[in-house]
Design a protein around this motif. Structure first.
Motif, short mmCIF file in Angstrom:
data_model
loop_
_atom_site.label_atom_id
_atom_site.label_comp_id
_atom_site.label_asym_id
_atom_site.label_seq_id
_atom_site.Cartn_x
_atom_site.Cartn_y
_atom_site.Cartn_z
N ARG A 107 -2.11 -4.18 -2.94
CA ARG A 107 -0.82 -4.88 -2.88
C ARG A 107 0.39 -3.97 -3.02
O ARG A 107 1.46 -4.29 -2.54
N PHE A 108 0.25 -2.82 -3.68
CA PHE A 108 1.40 -1.94 -3.89
C PHE A 108 0.95 -0.54 -4.30
O PHE A 108 -0.21 -0.32 -4.65
N ALA A 109 1.91 0.40 -4.21
CA ALA A 109 1.71 1.76 -4.71
C ALA A 109 2.62 1.96 -5.91
O ALA A 109 3.81 1.66 -5.84
N SER A 110 2.08 2.45 -7.01
CA SER A 110 2.87 2.75 -8.21
C SER A 110 3.33 4.20 -8.13
O SER A 110 2.56 5.10 -7.78
N VAL A 111 4.61 4.42 -8.46
CA VAL A 111 5.19 5.76 -8.36
C VAL A 111 5.95 6.11 -9.63
O VAL A 111 6.38 5.22 -10.37
N ASN A 112 6.12 7.40 -9.88
CA ASN A 112 7.01 7.90 -10.92
C ASN A 112 8.23 8.48 -10.22
O ASN A 112 8.11 9.37 -9.37
N GLN B 36 4.89 -5.29 1.56
CA GLN B 36 5.89 -5.83 2.48
C GLN B 36 7.13 -4.93 2.61
O GLN B 36 7.96 -5.15 3.48
N ASP B 37 7.26 -3.90 1.75
CA ASP B 37 8.42 -3.00 1.78
C ASP B 37 8.10 -1.63 2.38
O ASP B 37 8.94 -0.74 2.36
N VAL B 38 6.90 -1.46 2.94
CA VAL B 38 6.51 -0.16 3.49
C VAL B 38 7.18 0.09 4.84
O VAL B 38 7.74 1.16 5.06
#
Length: 190
Positions: free
Chosen positions: A83-88, A108-110
């Motif tokens: 569903r998503f990628a977690s980033v720092n 949906q924001d890619v």
């Protein structure tokens, strides 16, 4: 105005305890005063004539960059799920962050088009460096980010073989070692 000569590092000898009192950011050891933090050396005079001045080290008050809506950020992918990628978040509008900020790039924001065909694992992998835009302050834990614009996406990646990845199209990068093509949402070079 402080000069370079006033900058000190921990453990640097600053003076003798017979000449100065120990102040903030310093400590005394065997009749000498040393810096305990990185900063600028300051001598603070006391009100009385017979009192010794205080030797202090003041840290530089550098404010961390804080992500705001529509800011361009550079971040590192730490986790990927369907569903998503977690980033720092590491850099905000060219200014490094001294604090830790987390972000999420939702499926949906890619991309701006064909959002229903996006697979996060084909767009980002852990360790990728990504340029993104803050679209929302999100929840208490993470900012919501987008890579939908052409100039946003992966700007640096490492292949499975350990080589650097070079973009060859808007959705493919090639390993410099093995020439294997891997899928990513590439940023258009600026």
């Amino acid at each position: 105005m402080a000069s370079v000569a006033d900058a000190v590092v921990p453990g640097q000898r600053l003076g003798h305890v017979q000449e100065f009192n120990v102040g903030a950011g310093t400590y005394a050891l065997q009749d000498f005063i040393y810096a305990s933090v990185v900063g600028l050396k300051r001598i603070m005079k006391q009100g009385g004539d017979n009192e010794l001045p205080f030797m202090t080290v003041q840290r530089e008050n550098s404010q961390s960059a804080i992500p705001e809506i529509e800011a361009i950020v550079t971040c590192k992918v730490v986790r990927v799920n369907p569903r998503f990628a977690s980033v720092n978040i590491m850099v905000v509008d060219g200014k490094p962050c001294t604090d830790d900020f987390q972000g999420i790039i939702r499926v949906q924001d890619v991309r701006a088009t064909e959002k229903d065909k996006v697979k996060i694992y084909n767009s980002f992998r852990p360790g990728d460096i990504v340029r993104a835009q803050v679209i929302s302050l999100g929840d208490a834990r993470s900012y919501y980010l987008s890579t939908a614009a052409n100039e946003l996406g992966v700007i640096f990646g490492t292949s499975v073989a350990g080589g650097s990845l070079v973009p060859i199209s808007w959705q493919e990068m090639q390993c410099t070692k093995t020439r294997v093509i891997e899928l990513r949402k590439c940023a258009k070079p600026l």
